[in-house]
Write an enzyme that holds these catalytic residues in place. Sequence first.
Site, PDB file in Angstrom:
ATOM      1  N   HIS A  61     -19.867  11.577  34.436  1.00 28.54           N
ATOM      2  CA  HIS A  61     -19.375  10.766  35.550  1.00 28.54           C
ATOM      3  C   HIS A  61     -19.833  11.484  36.814  1.00 28.54           C
ATOM      4  O   HIS A  61     -19.844  12.724  36.844  1.00 28.54           O
ATOM      5  CB  HIS A  61     -17.854  10.739  35.632  1.00 28.54           C
ATOM      6  CG  HIS A  61     -17.141  10.173  34.452  1.00 28.54           C
ATOM      7  ND1 HIS A  61     -16.731  10.932  33.386  1.00 28.54           N
ATOM      8  CD2 HIS A  61     -16.719   8.914  34.206  1.00 28.54           C
ATOM      9  CE1 HIS A  61     -16.100  10.176  32.525  1.00 28.54           C
ATOM     10  NE2 HIS A  61     -16.080   8.940  32.990  1.00 28.54           N
ATOM     11  N   GLU A 108     -17.711  -1.130  28.913  1.00 25.84           N
ATOM     12  CA  GLU A 108     -16.814  -0.534  27.910  1.00 25.84           C
ATOM     13  C   GLU A 108     -15.407  -1.122  28.064  1.00 25.84           C
ATOM     14  O   GLU A 108     -14.785  -1.000  29.116  1.00 25.84           O
ATOM     15  CB  GLU A 108     -16.794   0.986  28.118  1.00 25.84           C
ATOM     16  CG  GLU A 108     -15.902   1.715  27.141  1.00 25.84           C
ATOM     17  CD  GLU A 108     -16.021   3.233  27.283  1.00 25.84           C
ATOM     18  OE1 GLU A 108     -16.984   3.723  27.898  1.00 25.84           O
ATOM     19  OE2 GLU A 108     -15.117   3.919  26.777  1.00 25.84           O
ATOM     20  N   ASP A 110     -17.801  14.487  37.558  1.00 25.33           N
ATOM     21  CA  ASP A 110     -17.819  15.623  36.619  1.00 25.33           C
ATOM     22  C   ASP A 110     -18.809  16.655  37.154  1.00 25.33           C
ATOM     23  O   ASP A 110     -18.722  17.840  36.831  1.00 25.33           O
ATOM     24  CB  ASP A 110     -18.316  15.226  35.222  1.00 25.33           C
ATOM     25  CG  ASP A 110     -17.462  14.171  34.557  1.00 25.33           C
ATOM     26  OD1 ASP A 110     -16.287  14.039  34.926  1.00 25.33           O
ATOM     27  OD2 ASP A 110     -17.992  13.464  33.674  1.00 25.33           O
ATOM     28  N   HIS A 132     -10.793   2.596  21.258  1.00 27.79           N
ATOM     29  CA  HIS A 132     -10.303   1.469  22.055  1.00 27.79           C
ATOM     30  C   HIS A 132     -10.019   0.249  21.181  1.00 27.79           C
ATOM     31  O   HIS A 132      -9.021  -0.446  21.379  1.00 27.79           O
ATOM     32  CB  HIS A 132     -11.297   1.132  23.163  1.00 27.79           C
ATOM     33  CG  HIS A 132     -11.497   2.262  24.136  1.00 27.79           C
ATOM     34  ND1 HIS A 132     -12.377   2.194  25.188  1.00 27.79           N
ATOM     35  CD2 HIS A 132     -10.928   3.497  24.210  1.00 27.79           C
ATOM     36  CE1 HIS A 132     -12.333   3.337  25.875  1.00 27.79           C
ATOM     37  NE2 HIS A 132     -11.465   4.138  25.285  1.00 27.79           N
ATOM     38  N   ASP A 158     -19.540   4.694  21.860  1.00 29.11           N
ATOM     39  CA  ASP A 158     -18.645   5.843  22.023  1.00 29.11           C
ATOM     40  C   ASP A 158     -17.923   6.080  20.695  1.00 29.11           C
ATOM     41  O   ASP A 158     -17.063   5.282  20.292  1.00 29.11           O
ATOM     42  CB  ASP A 158     -17.609   5.586  23.133  1.00 29.11           C
ATOM     43  CG  ASP A 158     -18.154   5.917  24.519  1.00 29.11           C
ATOM     44  OD1 ASP A 158     -19.350   6.258  24.630  1.00 29.11           O
ATOM     45  OD2 ASP A 158     -17.374   5.832  25.483  1.00 29.11           O
ATOM     46  N   LYS A 175     -11.320  -1.531  27.016  1.00 29.13           N
ATOM     47  CA  LYS A 175     -10.182  -0.766  26.510  1.00 29.13           C
ATOM     48  C   LYS A 175      -8.940  -1.628  26.748  1.00 29.13           C
ATOM     49  O   LYS A 175      -8.814  -2.228  27.813  1.00 29.13           O
ATOM     50  CB  LYS A 175     -10.080   0.572  27.255  1.00 29.13           C
ATOM     51  CG  LYS A 175      -9.059   1.545  26.658  1.00 29.13           C
ATOM     52  CD  LYS A 175      -9.104   2.892  27.383  1.00 29.13           C
ATOM     53  CE  LYS A 175      -8.139   3.875  26.755  1.00 29.13           C
ATOM     54  NZ  LYS A 175      -8.129   5.175  27.452  1.00 29.13           N
ATOM     55  N   ASP A 218      -8.482  10.100  21.136  1.00 27.67           N
ATOM     56  CA  ASP A 218      -9.818  10.711  21.340  1.00 27.67           C
ATOM     57  C   ASP A 218     -10.093  11.864  20.387  1.00 27.67           C
ATOM     58  O   ASP A 218     -10.586  12.928  20.794  1.00 27.67           O
ATOM     59  CB  ASP A 218      -9.955  11.225  22.793  1.00 27.67           C
ATOM     60  CG  ASP A 218     -10.210  10.104  23.784  1.00 27.67           C
ATOM     61  OD1 ASP A 218     -10.637   9.017  23.365  1.00 27.67           O
ATOM     62  OD2 ASP A 218      -9.981  10.328  24.980  1.00 27.67           O
ATOM     63  N   MET A 221     -27.227   9.007  29.718  1.00 26.24           N
ATOM     64  CA  MET A 221     -26.225   8.035  30.192  1.00 26.24           C
ATOM     65  C   MET A 221     -25.384   8.622  31.310  1.00 26.24           C
ATOM     66  O   MET A 221     -24.981   9.779  31.253  1.00 26.24           O
ATOM     67  CB  MET A 221     -25.327   7.614  29.016  1.00 26.24           C
ATOM     68  CG  MET A 221     -24.269   6.591  29.351  1.00 26.24           C
ATOM     69  SD  MET A 221     -22.723   7.270  30.036  1.00 26.24           S
ATOM     70  CE  MET A 221     -21.632   7.151  28.620  1.00 26.24           C
ATOM     71  N   GLU A 244     -16.035   1.524  21.985  1.00 26.10           N
ATOM     72  CA  GLU A 244     -15.483   2.831  21.590  1.00 26.10           C
ATOM     73  C   GLU A 244     -14.506   2.641  20.435  1.00 26.10           C
ATOM     74  O   GLU A 244     -13.605   1.802  20.506  1.00 26.10           O
ATOM     75  CB  GLU A 244     -14.780   3.499  22.768  1.00 26.10           C
ATOM     76  CG  GLU A 244     -14.079   4.792  22.349  1.00 26.10           C
ATOM     77  CD  GLU A 244     -13.565   5.629  23.507  1.00 26.10           C
ATOM     78  OE1 GLU A 244     -14.275   5.756  24.509  1.00 26.10           O
ATOM     79  OE2 GLU A 244     -12.444   6.155  23.380  1.00 26.10           O
ATOM     80  N   ASP A 285      -3.702   7.176  23.317  1.00 27.23           N
ATOM     81  CA  ASP A 285      -5.163   7.316  23.314  1.00 27.23           C
ATOM     82  C   ASP A 285      -5.536   8.725  22.820  1.00 27.23           C
ATOM     83  O   ASP A 285      -5.447   9.691  23.564  1.00 27.23           O
ATOM     84  CB  ASP A 285      -5.634   7.087  24.762  1.00 27.23           C
ATOM     85  CG  ASP A 285      -7.127   7.143  24.932  1.00 27.23           C
ATOM     86  OD1 ASP A 285      -7.845   7.145  23.921  1.00 27.23           O
ATOM     87  OD2 ASP A 285      -7.572   7.191  26.083  1.00 27.23           O
ATOM     88  N   ASP A 331     -17.303  10.445  22.503  1.00 27.66           N
ATOM     89  CA  ASP A 331     -16.369  10.413  23.640  1.00 27.66           C
ATOM     90  C   ASP A 331     -15.001  10.843  23.111  1.00 27.66           C
ATOM     91  O   ASP A 331     -14.114  10.030  22.885  1.00 27.66           O
ATOM     92  CB  ASP A 331     -16.324   9.011  24.250  1.00 27.66           C
ATOM     93  CG  ASP A 331     -15.549   9.024  25.562  1.00 27.66           C
ATOM     94  OD1 ASP A 331     -15.213  10.121  26.042  1.00 27.66           O
ATOM     95  OD2 ASP A 331     -15.284   7.940  26.095  1.00 27.66           O
TER      96      ASP A 331
HETATM   97  C1  GCO Z   1     -11.428   6.692  28.252  1.00 27.83           C
HETATM   98  C2  GCO Z   1     -12.850   6.184  28.271  1.00 27.83           C
HETATM   99  C3  GCO Z   1     -13.785   7.020  29.115  1.00 27.83           C
HETATM  100  C4  GCO Z   1     -15.116   6.335  29.342  1.00 27.83           C
HETATM  101  C5  GCO Z   1     -15.908   7.077  30.337  1.00 27.83           C
HETATM  102  C6  GCO Z   1     -17.325   6.622  30.433  1.00 27.83           C
HETATM  103  O1  GCO Z   1     -10.686   6.250  27.385  1.00 27.83           O
HETATM  104  O2  GCO Z   1     -11.078   7.511  29.115  1.00 27.83           O
HETATM  105  O3  GCO Z   1     -13.296   6.102  26.969  1.00 27.83           O
HETATM  106  O4  GCO Z   1     -13.963   8.265  28.497  1.00 27.83           O
HETATM  107  O5  GCO Z   1     -15.830   6.215  28.169  1.00 27.83           O
HETATM  108  O6  GCO Z   1     -15.282   6.952  31.577  1.00 27.83           O
HETATM  109  O7  GCO Z   1     -17.436   5.461  31.116  1.00 27.83           O
HETATM  110 MN    MN Z   2     -15.288   5.919  26.200  1.00 33.27          MN
HETATM  111 MN    MN Z   3     -11.641   6.253  25.516  1.00 33.84          MN
END
Ligand code: GCO
Ligand code: MN
Ligand code: MN
Length: 388
Positions: free
Chosen positions: A55, A182, A58, A221, A246, A184, A258, A89, A218, A256, A288
């Site tokens: 990002h 993307e 970042d 998600h 992702d 979510k 991850d 990306m 993702e 969430d 991700d």
């Molecule tokens: C989340 C998202 C992020 C995006 C990222 C890239 O749940 O926080 O998955 O990680 O993927 O902002 O656009």
């Molecule tokens: Mn993501």
């Molecule tokens: Mn995510």
Amino acid sequence: MTDFQPLPEHRFTFGLWTIGNVGRDPFGLPTRDPIDPVDIVHVLAEVGAYGVNYHDNDLVPIDATLAEERAIVERFRKALAETGVKMPMATTNTFSDPIFKDGAFTSNDARVRAYAMQKVIRTMDIAVELGAETFVFWGGREGTETDASKSAADAVKRMRDAINFFCEYALSQKYNLRFAMEAKPNEPRSDLYLPTTGAMLGFIATLDHPEMVGVNPEVAHEHMAGLNFMHAIAQAWEAGKLFHIDLNDQLFGRYDQDFRFGSAMIKQNFFLVKFLEDVGYAGCKHFDAHAYRTEDLDGVKDFARGCMRSYLILKDKAARFNADAEIQGLLREINAFDGGFDYLKGGFSQDALEKLRAHEFDRAAIARRGLKYERLDQLTFEIITGVR
Ligand code: GCO
Ligand code: MN
Ligand code: MN
């Protein structure tokens, strides 16, 4: 059997924010120190990843001057050149700063919408300079807690206006970029707009340049929404829209999470990897995800290596499934009646209609046939667990 070593051709990538995750959660402070982006690039080279994603913030702090930004980007570019790590990306953070508390492109405040657009354009310019092929849009704050606050239909229109603007901008600059949306369902907002990959595909078809825009689904998600991730990516693939992916892991009905790829829902992950390998998906496979909060830097490396290794193990299992004589025999048997009715293959015609009307079906006999899915699923389980 392979040694499951990641290779550049596997196109495994990690975001700066994934390796750099400091282990903060809504109840607890960070458990790890921040890592300099240049050091993250070196960690990725060490574990054998192909590339890094980021990002804007970042890498470059939100308040950096243009001169500071230049110096940071140059230093990062040097680390990429030194290590051979690619930067395929990039994306814009339109969710962390308080200005985005009620959304970015869908905010009720035109100043916020315009600021978000300016931020994206600035990110896009640098991303192209660093070699990005894909630009992701994840609308982390594009949603509501109370639907009294705005029109959900206006929100979709505002989102469309923004993406149309970015497509025209990329065309005007002759940028060789593809956009990936993307979805979510929730987190951090109570409800996010365009909550699933299917919703995104419907939205993309309404854009001025739908050919420039695809999806970045993702795992977590779709699982948060209780959906079958493989079905979502299959629909995107079939529509020519699977521009990026992702990968991570997530149980249904939880926060969430991850998690490391392969750590939670092994059977779903198997069918996901099998799908990507069977169709020959050649894009980046972005993890991700982040290490458990319990880990130090060594644990972060274990996490990163684990994501890639688990993918390659499941790829090997998928090849075993495809090479298994009993499974393939069963599949042939299961699909024995897929042929026939050729007259329906060309779509509708008067001739096809008449033939169809005249056909007499032995409904009971067709329905009586056992489909052998119990045996097939057991064999699948045995492949995954290494018994076969
Ligand atoms: C989340 C998202 C992020 C995006 C990222 C890239 O749940 O926080 O998955 O990680 O993927 O902002 O656009
Ligand atoms: Mn993501
Ligand atoms: Mn995510």
